[in-house]
Design a protein around this motif. Structure first.
Motif, PDB file in Angstrom:
ATOM      1  N   CYS A  65      -1.633   8.001  -4.808  1.00  0.00           N
ATOM      2  CA  CYS A  65      -2.558   6.375  -3.844  1.00  0.00           C
ATOM      3  C   CYS A  65      -1.842   5.231  -4.475  1.00  0.00           C
ATOM      4  O   CYS A  65      -0.939   4.282  -4.291  1.00  0.00           O
ATOM      5  N   ALA A  66      -0.823   5.997  -5.563  1.00  0.00           N
ATOM      6  CA  ALA A  66       0.083   4.247  -6.464  1.00  0.00           C
ATOM      7  C   ALA A  66       1.025   3.645  -5.733  1.00  0.00           C
ATOM      8  O   ALA A  66       1.324   2.097  -5.935  1.00  0.00           O
ATOM      9  N   ASP A  67       1.324   4.667  -4.622  1.00  0.00           N
ATOM     10  CA  ASP A  67       2.679   4.077  -4.273  1.00  0.00           C
ATOM     11  C   ASP A  67       1.900   3.568  -2.893  1.00  0.00           C
ATOM     12  O   ASP A  67       2.783   2.106  -2.429  1.00  0.00           O
ATOM     13  N   LEU A  68       0.833   2.967  -3.048  1.00  0.00           N
ATOM     14  CA  LEU A  68       0.161   1.911  -1.245  1.00  0.00           C
ATOM     15  C   LEU A  68       0.622   0.721  -2.170  1.00  0.00           C
ATOM     16  O   LEU A  68       0.407   0.402  -1.198  1.00  0.00           O
ATOM     17  N   ASN A  69       0.672   0.366  -3.095  1.00  0.00           N
ATOM     18  CA  ASN A  69       0.630  -1.066  -3.482  1.00  0.00           C
ATOM     19  C   ASN A  69       1.526  -1.407  -2.806  1.00  0.00           C
ATOM     20  O   ASN A  69       3.074  -2.186  -1.860  1.00  0.00           O
ATOM     21  N   PRO A  70       3.309  -1.021  -3.687  1.00  0.00           N
ATOM     22  CA  PRO A  70       4.368  -1.163  -2.964  1.00  0.00           C
ATOM     23  C   PRO A  70       4.684  -1.272  -1.592  1.00  0.00           C
ATOM     24  O   PRO A  70       4.848  -1.647  -1.014  1.00  0.00           O
ATOM     25  N   LEU A  71       4.059   0.274  -0.532  1.00  0.00           N
ATOM     26  CA  LEU A  71       3.946  -0.507   0.943  1.00  0.00           C
ATOM     27  C   LEU A  71       3.311  -1.639   1.311  1.00  0.00           C
ATOM     28  O   LEU A  71       4.032  -1.968   2.072  1.00  0.00           O
ATOM     29  N   LEU A  72       2.074  -2.029   0.613  1.00  0.00           N
ATOM     30  CA  LEU A  72       1.520  -3.347   0.928  1.00  0.00           C
ATOM     31  C   LEU A  72       2.591  -3.993   0.693  1.00  0.00           C
ATOM     32  O   LEU A  72       2.450  -5.532   1.949  1.00  0.00           O
ATOM     33  N   ARG A  73       2.833  -4.182  -0.317  1.00  0.00           N
ATOM     34  CA  ARG A  73       4.240  -5.652  -0.569  1.00  0.00           C
ATOM     35  C   ARG A  73       5.779  -5.457  -0.008  1.00  0.00           C
ATOM     36  O   ARG A  73       5.011  -6.845   0.767  1.00  0.00           O
ATOM     37  N   ALA A  74       5.310  -4.347   0.983  1.00  0.00           N
ATOM     38  CA  ALA A  74       6.570  -4.887   1.457  1.00  0.00           C
ATOM     39  C   ALA A  74       6.213  -5.156   2.879  1.00  0.00           C
ATOM     40  O   ALA A  74       6.999  -5.818   3.483  1.00  0.00           O
ATOM     41  N   ARG A  75       4.784  -5.088   3.424  1.00  0.00           N
ATOM     42  CA  ARG A  75       4.592  -5.203   4.550  1.00  0.00           C
ATOM     43  C   ARG A  75       4.198  -6.988   4.685  1.00  0.00           C
ATOM     44  O   ARG A  75       4.449  -7.580   5.228  1.00  0.00           O
ATOM     45  N   ALA A  76       3.522  -7.034   3.322  1.00  0.00           N
ATOM     46  CA  ALA A  76       2.787  -8.224   3.577  1.00  0.00           C
ATOM     47  C   ALA A  76       4.003  -9.117   2.943  1.00  0.00           C
ATOM     48  O   ALA A  76       3.736 -10.193   3.269  1.00  0.00           O
ATOM     49  N   LEU A  77       4.667  -9.450   2.565  1.00  0.00           N
ATOM     50  CA  LEU A  77       5.588 -10.224   2.175  1.00  0.00           C
ATOM     51  C   LEU A  77       7.474 -10.089   2.970  1.00  0.00           C
ATOM     52  O   LEU A  77       8.057 -10.907   2.707  1.00  0.00           O
ATOM     53  N   ASP A  78       7.535  -9.055   4.250  1.00  0.00           N
ATOM     54  CA  ASP A  78       8.468  -9.003   5.154  1.00  0.00           C
ATOM     55  C   ASP A  78       8.342 -10.555   5.325  1.00  0.00           C
ATOM     56  O   ASP A  78       7.089 -11.363   6.193  1.00  0.00           O
ATOM     57  N   ASP A  79       9.147 -10.873   6.352  1.00  0.00           N
ATOM     58  CA  ASP A  79       9.353 -12.134   7.429  1.00  0.00           C
ATOM     59  C   ASP A  79       8.702 -12.299   8.477  1.00  0.00           C
ATOM     60  O   ASP A  79       8.292 -13.463   8.406  1.00  0.00           O
ATOM     61  N   ASP A  80       8.513 -11.366   9.193  1.00  0.00           N
ATOM     62  CA  ASP A  80       7.603 -11.011   9.729  1.00  0.00           C
ATOM     63  C   ASP A  80       6.468  -9.908   9.479  1.00  0.00           C
ATOM     64  O   ASP A  80       6.305  -8.816  10.120  1.00  0.00           O
ATOM     65  N   PRO A  81       5.364 -10.124   8.791  1.00  0.00           N
ATOM     66  CA  PRO A  81       4.373  -8.845   8.634  1.00  0.00           C
ATOM     67  C   PRO A  81       4.086  -8.037   9.669  1.00  0.00           C
ATOM     68  O   PRO A  81       2.828  -8.781  10.933  1.00  0.00           O
ATOM     69  N   PRO A  82       3.715  -6.895   9.565  1.00  0.00           N
ATOM     70  CA  PRO A  82       3.050  -6.439  10.595  1.00  0.00           C
ATOM     71  C   PRO A  82       1.615  -6.042  10.519  1.00  0.00           C
ATOM     72  O   PRO A  82       0.972  -7.180   9.119  1.00  0.00           O
ATOM     73  N   PRO A  83       1.038  -5.859  11.880  1.00  0.00           N
ATOM     74  CA  PRO A  83      -0.170  -5.827  11.775  1.00  0.00           C
ATOM     75  C   PRO A  83      -0.578  -5.138  10.020  1.00  0.00           C
ATOM     76  O   PRO A  83      -0.501  -4.149  10.287  1.00  0.00           O
ATOM     77  N   ALA A  84      -2.450  -5.605  10.157  1.00  0.00           N
ATOM     78  CA  ALA A  84      -3.140  -5.085   8.899  1.00  0.00           C
ATOM     79  C   ALA A  84      -3.582  -3.504   8.709  1.00  0.00           C
ATOM     80  O   ALA A  84      -3.522  -2.512  10.141  1.00  0.00           O
ATOM     81  N   LEU A  85      -2.572  -2.968   8.184  1.00  0.00           N
ATOM     82  CA  LEU A  85      -2.616  -1.466   7.846  1.00  0.00           C
ATOM     83  C   LEU A  85      -4.492  -0.711   7.894  1.00  0.00           C
ATOM     84  O   LEU A  85      -4.104  -1.281   6.115  1.00  0.00           O
ATOM     85  N   ALA A  86      -4.279   0.823   8.774  1.00  0.00           N
ATOM     86  CA  ALA A  86      -5.692   1.196   7.904  1.00  0.00           C
ATOM     87  C   ALA A  86      -5.290   1.560   7.334  1.00  0.00           C
ATOM     88  O   ALA A  86      -4.860   3.243   7.538  1.00  0.00           O
ATOM     89  N   VAL A  87      -6.466   1.806   6.097  1.00  0.00           N
ATOM     90  CA  VAL A  87      -6.520   3.272   5.251  1.00  0.00           C
ATOM     91  C   VAL A  87      -7.640   3.532   4.643  1.00  0.00           C
ATOM     92  O   VAL A  87      -8.373   3.260   4.461  1.00  0.00           O
ATOM     93  N   TYR A  88      -7.499   4.757   4.574  1.00  0.00           N
ATOM     94  CA  TYR A  88      -9.062   5.629   4.742  1.00  0.00           C
ATOM     95  C   TYR A  88      -8.917   6.126   3.293  1.00  0.00           C
ATOM     96  O   TYR A  88      -7.982   7.068   3.407  1.00  0.00           O
ATOM     97  N   ALA A  89     -10.257   6.323   3.159  1.00  0.00           N
ATOM     98  CA  ALA A  89     -10.168   6.051   1.768  1.00  0.00           C
ATOM     99  C   ALA A  89     -11.401   6.708   1.297  1.00  0.00           C
ATOM    100  O   ALA A  89     -12.060   6.569   1.637  1.00  0.00           O
ATOM    101  N   PRO A  90     -11.637   7.928   0.092  1.00  0.00           N
ATOM    102  CA  PRO A  90     -12.955   8.364  -0.327  1.00  0.00           C
ATOM    103  C   PRO A  90     -13.805   6.525  -0.816  1.00  0.00           C
ATOM    104  O   PRO A  90     -12.084   5.914  -1.421  1.00  0.00           O
ATOM    105  N   PRO A  91     -14.747   6.442  -1.095  1.00  0.00           N
ATOM    106  CA  PRO A  91     -15.213   5.318  -1.859  1.00  0.00           C
ATOM    107  C   PRO A  91     -14.375   5.247  -2.836  1.00  0.00           C
ATOM    108  O   PRO A  91     -14.523   5.504  -3.874  1.00  0.00           O
TER     109      PRO A  91
END
Length: 248
Positions: A65-91
């Motif tokens: 799961c470590a590369d969830l961080n750069p994936l979210l950074r790539a989305r959040a810091l984009d000039d036109d951010p996409p909608p929130a990404l659904a993330v399914y994971a155990p608690p």
């Protein structure tokens, strides 16, 4: 259903292969399963970060799961951010990764959906059925079904009768196989051999077996041979970067 292997190396990435990461697609929906170390650069060869529709994490070890961080950074810091990404994971599985940045920095980039291993739910066109499988931390075996195909994935697991149940009649069993023949005693309850993966694939009647999470330096041919000794009738493969498997 199409499976694209982004990586299948256990524990840490090598110069040639990322850790566990799998892009599963159906009807134009892109589901990223287990974004482990070094999987984001491999993902970007197939789709931009903003084109991922959902993420599904089997357990909280960073090689899953470590590369969830750069994936979210790539989305959040984009000039036109996409909608929130659904993330399914155990608690709690993604807590450490989501805490890498300052509070709030990525808050708008994802929507977290916690599930207990054993739950069933839909992700886009996929019917997801999960089952608890033994590992050092809570781990969900995952069965993804569409009307025409079934993919079963163990995450990381030790020996369990739940594995052939999870993979019953599946088009593909994507199975952890950290060691070819024998797991060191301390880890024996929590990791699997290729040989046992072959036996489970045979017992489940899975149409194909794909071995993954091999320990760095493990000879893929040795893993293949060990699995084939238990499942001589099943087609068997070993994960490699960019491998594509069409199911159904």
């Amino acid at each position: 259903m199409r499976l694209t292997v982004l990586g299948g190396c256990g524990a840490w990435p090598t110069a040639d292969q990322a850790c566990s990461g799998y892009l599963v697609e159906h009807d134009g929906f892109r589901l990223l399963v287990d974004p482990g170390y070094a999987t984001l650069p491999r993902l970007l060869r197939h789709a931009p970060a903003g084109a991922v529709d959902a993420v599904l994490v089997s357990h909280g070890h960073p090689d899953h799961c470590a590369d969830l961080n750069p994936l979210l950074r790539a989305r959040a810091l984009d000039d036109d951010p996409p909608p929130a990404l659904a993330v399914y994971a155990p608690p709690g599985a993604t807590d450490a990764v989501l805490a890498l940045d300052k509070p709030g920095m990525l808050a708008q980039a994802y929507a977290l959906h916690a599930f207990e291993p054993g739950a069933r739910f839909d992700i886009g066109p996929f019917a997801a059925e999960t089952t608890p499988l033994p590992h050092h931390v809570p781990n969900a075996g995952i069965r993804l079904a569409t009307p025409g195909a079934v993919l079963a994935y163990t995450g990381d697991t030790g020996p369990s009768p739940g594995i052939p149940r999870l993979a019953r009649g599946a088009d593909l069993l994507l199975s952890e196989a950290t060691y070819a023949h024998e797991v060191p005693a301390a880890d024996a309850p929590y990791l699997l051999t290729a040989r046992l993966a072959g036996r489970y694939a045979r017992e489940a009647g899975a149409a194909r077996l794909l071995l993954t999470h091999l320990w760095p330096g493990t000879d893929p041919a040795a893993a293949h041979e060990a699995a084939a000794a238990e499942a001589p009738e099943q087609p068997i493969g070993v994960t490699a970067p960019g491998l594509v498997v069409d199911l159904g």
